[in-house]
Motif scaffolding. Structure first.
Motif, mmCIF file in Angstrom:
data_model
loop_
_atom_site.group_PDB
_atom_site.id
_atom_site.type_symbol
_atom_site.label_atom_id
_atom_site.label_comp_id
_atom_site.label_asym_id
_atom_site.label_seq_id
_atom_site.Cartn_x
_atom_site.Cartn_y
_atom_site.Cartn_z
ATOM 1 N N ILE A 59 0.913 -1.178 -0.001
ATOM 2 C CA ILE A 59 0.030 0.003 0.022
ATOM 3 C C ILE A 59 0.910 1.365 0.020
ATOM 4 O O ILE A 59 0.564 2.406 -0.863
ATOM 5 C CB ILE A 59 -1.024 0.098 1.261
ATOM 6 N N GLU A 60 1.880 1.387 1.033
ATOM 7 C CA GLU A 60 2.638 2.588 0.974
ATOM 8 C C GLU A 60 3.461 2.844 -0.323
ATOM 9 O O GLU A 60 3.589 3.913 -0.651
ATOM 10 C CB GLU A 60 3.636 2.487 2.319
ATOM 11 N N GLU A 61 3.758 1.754 -0.827
ATOM 12 C CA GLU A 61 4.429 2.142 -2.151
ATOM 13 C C GLU A 61 3.770 2.595 -3.354
ATOM 14 O O GLU A 61 4.263 3.421 -4.209
ATOM 15 C CB GLU A 61 5.158 0.713 -2.633
ATOM 16 N N LEU A 62 2.510 2.262 -3.251
ATOM 17 C CA LEU A 62 1.681 2.587 -4.195
ATOM 18 C C LEU A 62 1.261 4.137 -3.963
ATOM 19 O O LEU A 62 1.063 4.935 -4.738
ATOM 20 C CB LEU A 62 0.177 1.721 -4.489
ATOM 21 N N LYS A 63 0.662 4.544 -2.803
ATOM 22 C CA LYS A 63 0.658 5.635 -2.344
ATOM 23 C C LYS A 63 1.764 6.785 -2.855
ATOM 24 O O LYS A 63 1.416 7.737 -3.048
ATOM 25 C CB LYS A 63 0.387 5.668 -0.926
ATOM 26 N N GLU A 64 3.156 6.289 -2.493
ATOM 27 C CA GLU A 64 4.024 7.048 -2.709
ATOM 28 C C GLU A 64 4.044 7.354 -4.355
ATOM 29 O O GLU A 64 4.469 8.568 -4.801
ATOM 30 C CB GLU A 64 5.279 6.595 -2.368
ATOM 31 N N LEU A 65 4.071 6.272 -5.187
ATOM 32 C CA LEU A 65 3.750 6.281 -6.663
ATOM 33 C C LEU A 65 2.965 7.327 -7.135
ATOM 34 O O LEU A 65 3.155 8.105 -8.025
ATOM 35 C CB LEU A 65 3.741 4.916 -7.281
ATOM 36 N N CYS A 66 1.673 7.185 -6.561
ATOM 37 C CA CYS A 66 0.729 7.955 -6.846
ATOM 38 C C CYS A 66 0.826 9.551 -6.661
ATOM 39 O O CYS A 66 0.557 10.353 -7.448
ATOM 40 C CB CYS A 66 -0.541 7.487 -6.526
ATOM 41 N N LYS A 67 1.489 9.585 -5.390
ATOM 42 C CA LYS A 67 1.835 11.142 -5.336
ATOM 43 C C LYS A 67 2.729 11.728 -5.968
ATOM 44 O O LYS A 67 2.717 12.861 -6.278
ATOM 45 C CB LYS A 67 2.304 11.044 -3.691
ATOM 46 N N GLU A 68 3.977 10.789 -6.494
ATOM 47 C CA GLU A 68 4.950 11.376 -7.331
ATOM 48 C C GLU A 68 4.137 11.904 -8.831
ATOM 49 O O GLU A 68 4.751 12.710 -9.232
ATOM 50 C CB GLU A 68 5.976 10.274 -7.566
ATOM 51 N N LEU A 69 3.009 11.300 -9.022
ATOM 52 C CA LEU A 69 2.345 11.495 -10.317
ATOM 53 C C LEU A 69 1.306 12.669 -10.156
ATOM 54 O O LEU A 69 0.501 12.687 -11.064
ATOM 55 C CB LEU A 69 1.897 10.250 -10.917
ATOM 56 N N GLY A 70 1.159 13.180 -9.157
ATOM 57 C CA GLY A 70 0.389 14.284 -8.646
ATOM 58 C C GLY A 70 -1.302 13.780 -8.072
ATOM 59 O O GLY A 70 -1.891 14.661 -8.064
ATOM 60 N N TYR A 71 -1.134 12.490 -7.492
ATOM 61 C CA TYR A 71 -2.483 12.168 -7.066
ATOM 62 C C TYR A 71 -2.295 12.403 -5.475
ATOM 63 O O TYR A 71 -1.772 11.558 -4.673
ATOM 64 C CB TYR A 71 -2.679 10.832 -7.401
ATOM 65 N N GLU A 72 -2.649 13.529 -4.865
ATOM 66 C CA GLU A 72 -2.399 13.908 -3.410
ATOM 67 C C GLU A 72 -3.347 13.161 -2.641
ATOM 68 O O GLU A 72 -3.051 13.151 -1.463
ATOM 69 C CB GLU A 72 -2.669 15.438 -3.463
ATOM 70 N N HIS A 73 -4.296 12.497 -3.220
ATOM 71 C CA HIS A 73 -5.519 12.061 -2.498
ATOM 72 C C HIS A 73 -5.417 10.377 -2.576
ATOM 73 O O HIS A 73 -5.558 10.093 -3.508
ATOM 74 C CB HIS A 73 -6.588 12.655 -2.579
ATOM 75 N N PHE A 74 -5.337 9.662 -1.551
ATOM 76 C CA PHE A 74 -4.989 8.524 -1.626
ATOM 77 C C PHE A 74 -5.917 7.687 -0.552
ATOM 78 O O PHE A 74 -5.798 8.152 0.615
ATOM 79 C CB PHE A 74 -3.782 7.985 -1.504
ATOM 80 N N LEU A 75 -6.680 6.540 -0.930
ATOM 81 C CA LEU A 75 -7.158 5.533 0.178
ATOM 82 C C LEU A 75 -7.194 4.266 0.114
ATOM 83 O O LEU A 75 -7.284 3.758 -0.922
ATOM 84 C CB LEU A 75 -8.711 6.187 0.334
ATOM 85 N N SER A 76 -7.009 3.521 1.137
ATOM 86 C CA SER A 76 -7.144 2.114 1.229
ATOM 87 C C SER A 76 -7.644 1.678 2.622
ATOM 88 O O SER A 76 -7.412 2.315 3.520
ATOM 89 C CB SER A 76 -5.596 1.444 1.106
ATOM 90 N N SER A 128 -14.951 -10.691 -0.042
ATOM 91 C CA SER A 128 -13.475 -11.261 -0.374
ATOM 92 C C SER A 128 -12.538 -10.395 -0.312
ATOM 93 O O SER A 128 -11.296 -10.522 -0.036
ATOM 94 C CB SER A 128 -13.790 -12.084 -2.001
ATOM 95 N N ARG A 129 -12.803 -9.088 -0.644
ATOM 96 C CA ARG A 129 -11.694 -7.778 -0.525
ATOM 97 C C ARG A 129 -12.787 -6.878 -0.140
ATOM 98 O O ARG A 129 -13.916 -6.531 -0.610
ATOM 99 C CB ARG A 129 -11.175 -7.418 -1.762
ATOM 100 N N ILE A 130 -12.373 -5.987 1.093
ATOM 101 C CA ILE A 130 -13.471 -4.967 1.726
ATOM 102 C C ILE A 130 -13.472 -3.708 0.370
ATOM 103 O O ILE A 130 -12.439 -3.504 0.045
ATOM 104 C CB ILE A 130 -12.788 -4.429 2.977
ATOM 105 N N PRO A 131 -14.747 -3.468 0.159
ATOM 106 C CA PRO A 131 -14.888 -2.404 -0.994
ATOM 107 C C PRO A 131 -14.467 -0.998 -0.370
ATOM 108 O O PRO A 131 -14.666 -0.823 0.591
ATOM 109 C CB PRO A 131 -16.487 -2.595 -1.332
ATOM 110 N N ILE A 132 -14.063 -0.195 -1.194
ATOM 111 C CA ILE A 132 -13.772 1.246 -1.044
ATOM 112 C C ILE A 132 -15.250 1.987 -1.608
ATOM 113 O O ILE A 132 -15.658 1.783 -2.666
ATOM 114 C CB ILE A 132 -12.721 1.827 -1.780
ATOM 115 N N LYS A 133 -15.685 2.691 -0.622
ATOM 116 C CA LYS A 133 -16.697 3.553 -1.032
ATOM 117 C C LYS A 133 -16.205 5.072 -0.559
ATOM 118 O O LYS A 133 -16.110 5.323 0.565
ATOM 119 C CB LYS A 133 -17.985 3.247 -0.389
ATOM 120 N N ALA A 134 -15.830 5.928 -1.525
ATOM 121 C CA ALA A 134 -15.262 7.254 -1.173
ATOM 122 C C ALA A 134 -16.330 8.148 -1.679
ATOM 123 O O ALA A 134 -16.732 8.320 -2.808
ATOM 124 C CB ALA A 134 -14.056 7.087 -1.875
ATOM 125 N N ILE A 135 -16.362 9.367 -0.941
ATOM 126 C CA ILE A 135 -17.117 10.589 -1.369
ATOM 127 C C ILE A 135 -16.042 11.581 -1.816
ATOM 128 O O ILE A 135 -15.139 12.036 -0.939
ATOM 129 C CB ILE A 135 -18.069 11.096 -0.389
#
Length: 325
Positions: A59-76, A128-135
Motif C-alpha cells: 500500500i505505501e509503495e503505491l501511495k508514494e508512486l501516486c503522489k509522485e504523479l500528482g495524486y495527492e489524495h489516496f485511500l485504502s 473477499s476484498r473490503i470494498p472502497i466507498k469514497a465521497i
C-alpha cells in the motif's frame, strides 16, 4: 466539468522482499523497478483524475508512486494479510483509490443480511476484498460517490454459465437455480452476495455514482444483474437499473469502416487460454449515463502478450470520461 475515471488491476503489486502467496513468488529489485516504471508510464498515459486499483499488496509503495504523479489524495480501507509462519508472504490483496481531488469521507459498505439469507449462504459471510466507498469533492464543488471493488475469482466450473445480451434475467435465474440451491457453486454464490450487498448500498446514494471494478465474471453475467438491476432483488416484471455499463453509453468509433462490417467487437480486458473476456468494468448511475464523453481500453501490452507480464499487468485498463456539473 469533465472527469476521467479508471480501473487498474496492478497484477501482484508486491514490493521486495515480500512474496505473494508463495515464498518463491517475489520480485527482484531490478524487476520491481521495471514494474514501477511501467505502471508510472501507464498512469501517465491513462491521464485519469480518479483511479481504482486492484491486486494491491504494498500500500505505501503505491501511495508514494501516486503522489509522485500528482495524486495527492489516496485511500485504502484494509491491510493485506500475511502468512502466520512467514510474515514476508502476503496471503490477500486489498483495494486502493487515488484521486487528484479531495476525498472528503470514506464509508463502510455493510453486507446485507437479507441478501445473504436469500442466497442460502450458510458460512460466515465476508467480502473477499473490503470494498472502497469514497465521497470525493470536485473543483466545481460537486460531490460524487466512487466505489472500488474486486469480486471473488471465477472458478469456471460447469455452473458458471455464459450468457449473452438476449438472455433474460428469468432465464439466468432458472439456469442457475439448481447450482445455488444445492451449493454447487460457492464462488458464484459469494459474488452474488457481494454484488447484492453493494446494490443495497448504492441504491441509497443521492449523488452521482461511479463503480470501478474487476468483476471476475463475464459480460451479461448474473453478477451484473445482482449489482445493477432492481428486478433481480424485487421480482419486477421488467428490468430496472440503478447502474449502467458505461461502455454502452458512449459513441463507439469505427476506425476502419467497411460496408460489410456488421458490428463493433468489444475489446477484451483479460485473456484465459487465448479466450478474450471483459471482466474490468466502469458502471455509472442513471444521472450520468447520457454524459459519457469517451470510453477507452488500454490494451497495447496484451496485444504483445495476451497472458500479460508480471512486470506489467495481465489486465487492460479502462478509462471513462464523464461530464459532471
Amino acid at each position: 466539468m469533465n472527469i476521467k475515471f479508471a480501473t487498474f488491476n496492478l497484477f501482484q503489486f508486491s514490493a521486495p522482499p515480500f512474496s505473494w502467496y508463495f515464498k518463491k513468488d517475489r520480485f527482484t529489485k531490478e524487476q520491481w523497478e521495471k514494474k514501477l516504471s511501467w505502471i508510472k508510464n501507464q498512469i501517465k498515459l491513462l491521464d485519469a483524475d480518479i483511479i481504482g486499483f486492484q491486486e494491491v499488496f504494498s500500500i505505501e509503495e503505491l501511495k508514494e508512486l501516486c503522489k509522485e504523479l500528482g495524486y495527492e489524495h489516496f485511500l485504502s480501507v484494509d491491510k493485506p494479510k500475511t502468512n502466520a509462519k512467514n510474515p514476508t508472504i502476503y496471503k490477500t490483496t486489498v483495494l486502493a483509490l487515488a484521486s487528484r481531488f479531495p476525498i472528503i469521507s470514506n464509508k463502510n459498505v455493510r453486507y446485507d443480511i437479507d441478501s445473504i439469507k436469500k442466497h442460502n449462504f450458510k458460512e460466515k459471510f465476508a467480502f473477499s476484498r473490503i470494498p472502497i466507498k469514497a465521497i470525493i469533492e470536485l473543483p466545481n464543488k460537486s460531490k460524487i460517490a466512487v466505489y472500488v471493488n474486486h469480486f471473488k475469482s471465477n472458478r469456471l466450473n460447469e455452473f458458471e454459465y455464459i450468457f449473452n445480451k438476449e438472455t433474460s434475467l428469468k432465464e439466468k435465474l432458472e439456469k442457475t437455480k439448481i447450482a445455488l440451491e444445492n451449493d454447487f457453486s460457492s464462488v458464484l454464490k459469494q459474488r452474488l452476495c457481494e454484488a447484492s450487498s453493494l446494490f443495497m448500498d448504492i441504491k441509497e446514494s443521492k449523488i452521482p455514482t461511479i463503480f470501478l471494478c474487476d468483476l471476475n465474471d463475464k459480460e451479461f453475467s448474473m453478477t451484473i444483474d445482482a449489482l445493477t438491476n432492481k428486478a433481480y432483488h424485487e421480482k419486477l416484471e421488467e428490468d430496472k437499473y440503478i447502474l449502467f455499463d458505461a461502455y454502452y453509453h458512449h459513441e463507439q468509433k469505427i476506425y476502419n469502416p467497411h460496408p460489410e462490417q456488421k458490428s463493433i467487437e468489444r475489446t477484451p480486458t483479460s485473456y484465459y487460454f487465448s479466450n478474450g473476456n471483459i471482466i474490468d468494468f466502469i458502471f455509472i448511475s442513471e444521472d450520468l449515463k447520457d454524459r459519457i464523453v469517451s470510453y477507452e481500453v488500454f490494451d497495447e501490452h496484451l496485444k504483445k502478450n495476451q497472458d500479460g507480464s508480471l512486470l506489467e499487468s495481465d489486465h487492460a485498463q479502462v478509462v471513462c470520461e464523464v461530464t459532471i456539473d
